[in-house]
Design a protein around this motif. Structure first.
Motif, PDB file in Angstrom:
ATOM      1  N   GLN A  74       0.830  -1.203   0.000  1.00 15.02           N
ATOM      2  CA  GLN A  74       0.000   0.000   0.000  1.00 15.02           C
ATOM      3  C   GLN A  74       0.863   1.249   0.000  1.00 15.02           C
ATOM      4  N   LEU A 130       1.018   5.669   0.333  1.00 12.25           N
ATOM      5  CA  LEU A 130       0.380   6.819   0.970  1.00 12.25           C
ATOM      6  C   LEU A 130      -0.462   7.553  -0.065  1.00 12.25           C
ATOM      7  N   TYR A 176      -3.424   5.020   3.764  1.00 13.44           N
ATOM      8  CA  TYR A 176      -2.738   4.030   2.943  1.00 13.44           C
ATOM      9  C   TYR A 176      -3.759   3.232   2.144  1.00 13.44           C
ATOM     10  N   ASN A 192      -0.207   6.828  -5.960  1.00 13.23           N
ATOM     11  CA  ASN A 192       0.451   6.358  -4.731  1.00 13.23           C
ATOM     12  C   ASN A 192       1.411   5.205  -4.987  1.00 13.23           C
ATOM     13  N   GLU A 242       2.780  -1.259   4.275  1.00 10.12           N
ATOM     14  CA  GLU A 242       2.668   0.174   4.008  1.00 10.12           C
ATOM     15  C   GLU A 242       4.045   0.717   3.635  1.00 10.12           C
TER      16      GLU A 242
END
Length: 853
Positions: free
Chosen positions: A577, A579, A615, A624, A655
């Motif tokens: 994932q 940001l 996220y 992203n 993340e």
């Protein structure tokens, strides 16, 4: 002289070249070694790797590297799921052939994979779009045709109006949209090809119990999709007709409450049973429902649509007549395509009966409660039967079996097992896929292409400017062929296969990837398979895995393989994932450069609209994503691999954080400096082993133990790397004098690090003067004697209050420990001139001295 700096951009390509020249990753054929098959789900060649790819393939690569060092012959191949709609759509948009587009994408992604230092044997590479592969996909289809598992029929199917092709039920999401284009799916009646996966429903369900190495949630998802239910098959005679309406119900205990029957609009009996006075209304509703998706037809928040046929059926249990209807919520592809309406005991039926003023007859009541009149909602719990003739007063769970048995004895039905699983729809009206190897002859019917004529090649000169009619159907010269049986003019099948066919057997072909005489050599496949460790995304938990299990069982039943499950262990890695910045009111995704942060509140730089930060799965459209090439260019492949493994356990979402990437780069630099300093200032060699040496060796073997477990049993790569960091700290802080212990620590550190950071480990290994590759070194073994703690910190208490600790031998008896305590600084301070009443000893932990008052 200043030690050389760690420069991954220089050393990583250099070692990759050496490994290729040495054929370091070539698959061993030494049958004396135990086998290990490590496999990642092969990718669609979209053109560029994304971080999800990097994570998947790095995980599998570490597993493969560890097993090689443990003495296994490892099969670790890579290939390409290369057919499918994206390539065809891209070719249409760019005006090039799908084959050229796919080939260029494969070349680029292969280069990117190689830059990651992944230990693939590229001699086993395959692509599903190559004739030498899809020839055997066609052969496999013909085997299933001969077994009666492949067939063609007219069916109400899911139609994607954007991609202009049929979709399987599994390729439509919960909102009725195409899994790929996102379009709202329509319904069409088309003649299509199917595979009888339902013949294997029970085996697919039962054999889930064998898969102890699979995540429980994946097995649950598969079991729910197969959807086994036991119930009654009941037949209701139609008044004035010879036909009977068959229903399947899991609630035969409610049969006395039937007040109407419902057929799916597509049911073949609808036309025959519709009274002339009702025909127009029935036809209008059927037409209205034609283009609606399953989700739209069965949505709970929409009014139900139905019309009566003007005919009635007889309930054989009580001889009462019930009107026959059609309605949107009954689907022909599920069950028998008909249901018995019991509004008192089914929420959906209750709503329908209220909407159309149909009778509601309660036949089950809660224990100790009489009939509820009128019912405010359906009663769906177990209870006691009423208004049910000879079954009155019985408990409903018991009555299910009794009513089913009665139906069987009197010829009204039988007990039956039913599945939610439907046969696999494989027809696609597109070009870039495997041609279905069948021929249509007006005289001989539908015939298979002779096996000697395989592969049926995709023609190159194709017009892909439009969608809808299969592009292959427009090629007259390709379509028209002589019938293989009578020689008269005939026609090729112009549909191609669903690409899930390609991926449902590729793992078998990898075991004999270059065989041009057969689909594979059974001896080789039975040797390498099942796959020991399979790694891929949770999004494939139903479709790909279920189809792969089905094909494996088919080939087993053909006698080609001797196993029934393809994957022994399954690891479903989480998503990567990034940001994400999204405007609160308008829902627009922004780049980081479009966001400002005044006084801690993020806003759109242009409109000043508030921006939410969170996220989310990486995507180009959400701005992203992180380009792997940029990460490799700045930090190197080893850092990317270390970060992707250290940031989160493999089954959890990861993340992305640039600071954590930098942290792994710093750690690899520490390892680099540690080895450089060791070469310049090695510890002196002495014969004695002090406490510092023994402690270091204990940490070394604790690290071996932890990393081995984390990379072969639990797959906790993040804790494995944490153990390597701890060992690095111990070596950096080492104050001993015996170089033998330090030598062992350095060599163990590099050997254990090698699967994670293969380039750095190889470079430092050779800097230490070793000749062979570190990746061909044996995996370190734990010396259990080194794990024994020679000294323990023993807590000293006086009258229950802790006064300090002393270092004590771990194997000493209580008397010895008492004397040590008395002689220590703590003892000298607190026990002098005191009378000791007794000593309480907690082994390995403390001594509590109880004093006389």
């Amino acid at each position: 002289m200043t030690p050389p700096r760690y420069q991954p951009a220089e050393l990583e390509p250099r070692w990759q070249k050496v490994w290729r020249e040495q054929e370091l990753d070539k698959t061993s054929t030494n049958s004396q070694q135990p086998k290990y098959y490590a496999l990642s789900m092969f990718p669609y060649p979209s053109g560029n790797l994304h971080m999800g790819h990097v994570r998947n393939y790095t995980i599998t690569d570490v597993i493969a590297r560890v097993r090689r060092m443990q003495g296994y012959r490892v099969l670790h191949p890579m290939g390409w799921d290369a057919f499918g709609l994206p390539a065809e759509n891209a070719a249409i948009d760019r005006g090039i052939h799908p084959a050229r587009w796919t080939e260029s994408n494969i070349a680029n992604m292969r280069r990117q994979l190689q830059s990651l230092g992944l230990s693939y044997d590229w001699g086993w590479e395959l692509a599903s779009c190559q004739p030498q592969y899809y020839r055997w996909t066609q052969w496999l289809f013909l085997q299933m045709w001969q077994m009666g598992l492949a067939y063609q029929k007219s069916a109400q199917v899911n139609w994607d109006p954007v991609d202009q092709t049929v979709l399987a039920n599994e390729q439509v999401d919960s909102e009725g949209r195409s899994w790929r284009s996102g379009a709202q799916v329509e319904q069409k009646l088309l003649k299509q090809w199917f595979l009888r996966i339902t013949n294997y429903a029970e085996a697919l369900l039962k054999d889930l119990d064998q898969l102890s190495g699979w995540p429980e949630r994946v097995k649950t998802m598969q079991a729910n999709w197969i959807g086994r239910s036991t119930g009654a098959y009941l037949e209701f005679p139609v008044v004035g007709h010879d036909e009977k309406i068959a229903v399947f119900t899991t609630r035969p205990d409610t049969v006395f409450g039937v007040s109407y029957l419902v057929l799916a609009p597509e049911h073949p009996l609808v036309s025959a049973l519709t009274a002339p006075s009702h025909r127009l209304r029935v036809q209008e509703l059927c037409q209205e429902l034609t283009n609606l998706s399953v989700e739209e037809r069965t949505a709970n928040d929409q009014p139900q649509r139905g019309v009566p046929l003007g005919t009635e059926a007889v309930n054989p249990f009580n001889q009462q007549r019930a009107p026959i209807w059609i309605a949107d919520y009954v689907l022909y592809e599920y069950g028998t395509g008909a249901v018995m309406g019991v509004p008192a005991h089914d929420e959906r039926d209750f709503s329908f009966a209220q909407q159309y003023d149909l009778p509601i007859t309660q036949v089950i009541v809660p224990p100790g409660v009489g009939e509820i009149t009128p019912l405010q909602k359906a009663y769906t719990e177990p209870g006691i039967l009423i208004h049910s003739g000879e079954f009155d007063g019985l408990e409903s769970p018991i009555t299910k079996e009794k009513i089913t048995q009665t139906a069987q004895e009197r010829g009204w039905g039988e007990q039956r097992v039913q599945y939610r699983l439907r046969d696999w729809l494989i027809s696609r009206q597109r070009y870039w896929g495997v041609p279905i190897p069948m021929i249509h002859c007006d005289h001989c019917g539908v015939l298979p292409v002779p096996a000697s004529d395989l592969p049926v090649l995709l023609p190159e000169n194709i017009n892909l400017s439009g969608r809808g009619l299969s592009p292959l159907a427009q090629l007259t010269e390709w379509v028209q062929v002589p019938c293989p049986e009578c020689g008269r003019p005939a026609r090729r099948e112009t549909d191609t296969m669903d690409t899930f066919i390609d991926s449902s057997w590729y793992f078998l072909r990898f075991a004999d990837a270059n065989n041009d005489q057969g689909i594979f050599d059974p001896e080789k496949v039975n040797d390498w398979l099942p796959v020991d460790q399979y790694v891929g995304g949770i999004e494939h938990a139903i479709l790909h895995l279920l189809y792969s299990r089905f094909i494996t069982k088919v080939l087993r039943d053909q006698g080609l393989i001797n196993f029934g499950e393809p994957f022994q262990r399954l690891l479903t890695q989480g998503m990567v994932q990034g940001l994400t910045y999204k405007t609160v009111q308008t829902g627009r995704y922004l780049t980081p450069e479009q966001v400002i942060d005044p006084q801690g509140e993020c806003r759109d730089r242009e409109t000043n609209e508030p921006v939410a930060i969170f996220y989310e799965k990486m995507s180009k459209s959400k701005y992203n994503g992180v380009d792997p090439e940029q990460v490799l260019g700045k930090y190197g492949a080893d850092t990317a691999r270390m970060f992707i493994l250290f940031k989160a356990p493999p089954e959890k979402d990861l993340e992305w954080d640039d600071a954590d990437v930098e942290g792994q780069f710093r750690f690899l630099n520490r390892v680099w400096r540690l080895v450089q300093n060791y070469q310049e200032h090695p510890p002196k060699n002495t014969s004695d082993a002090t406490g510092a040496e023994r402690n270091l060796r204990r940490v070394i073997h604790q690290t071996i133990q932890a990393v081995t477990s984390d990379t072969t049993e639990e797959y906790q790569f993040n804790t494995a790397i944490a153990s390597l960091m701890k060992l690095t700290n111990e070596l950096t802080d080492y104050q001993g004098t015996n170089s033998g212990f330090f030598d062992e620590g350095i060599q163990v550190l590099l050997t254990l690090l090698a699967p994670f950071a293969p380039h750095l480990a190889e470079e430092l290994w050779h800097q230490l003067g070793h000749k062979g590759s570190i990746h061909r070194q044996p995996w370190p073994l734990v010396d259990k004697s080194a794990l024994v703690v020679d000294e323990i910190p023993l807590v000293i208490q006086i009258m229950g209050k802790t006064r300090g600790t002393i270092p004590a031998p771990s194997q000493a008896d209580q008397a010895t420990l008492e004397q040590l305590a008395k002689d220590s600084d703590v003892g000298q301070r607190y026990l002098q001139n005191q009378t000791i009443k007794k000593v309480i000893y907690v082994p390995g932990k403390l001594l509590n001295f109880v004093l006389e008052p």
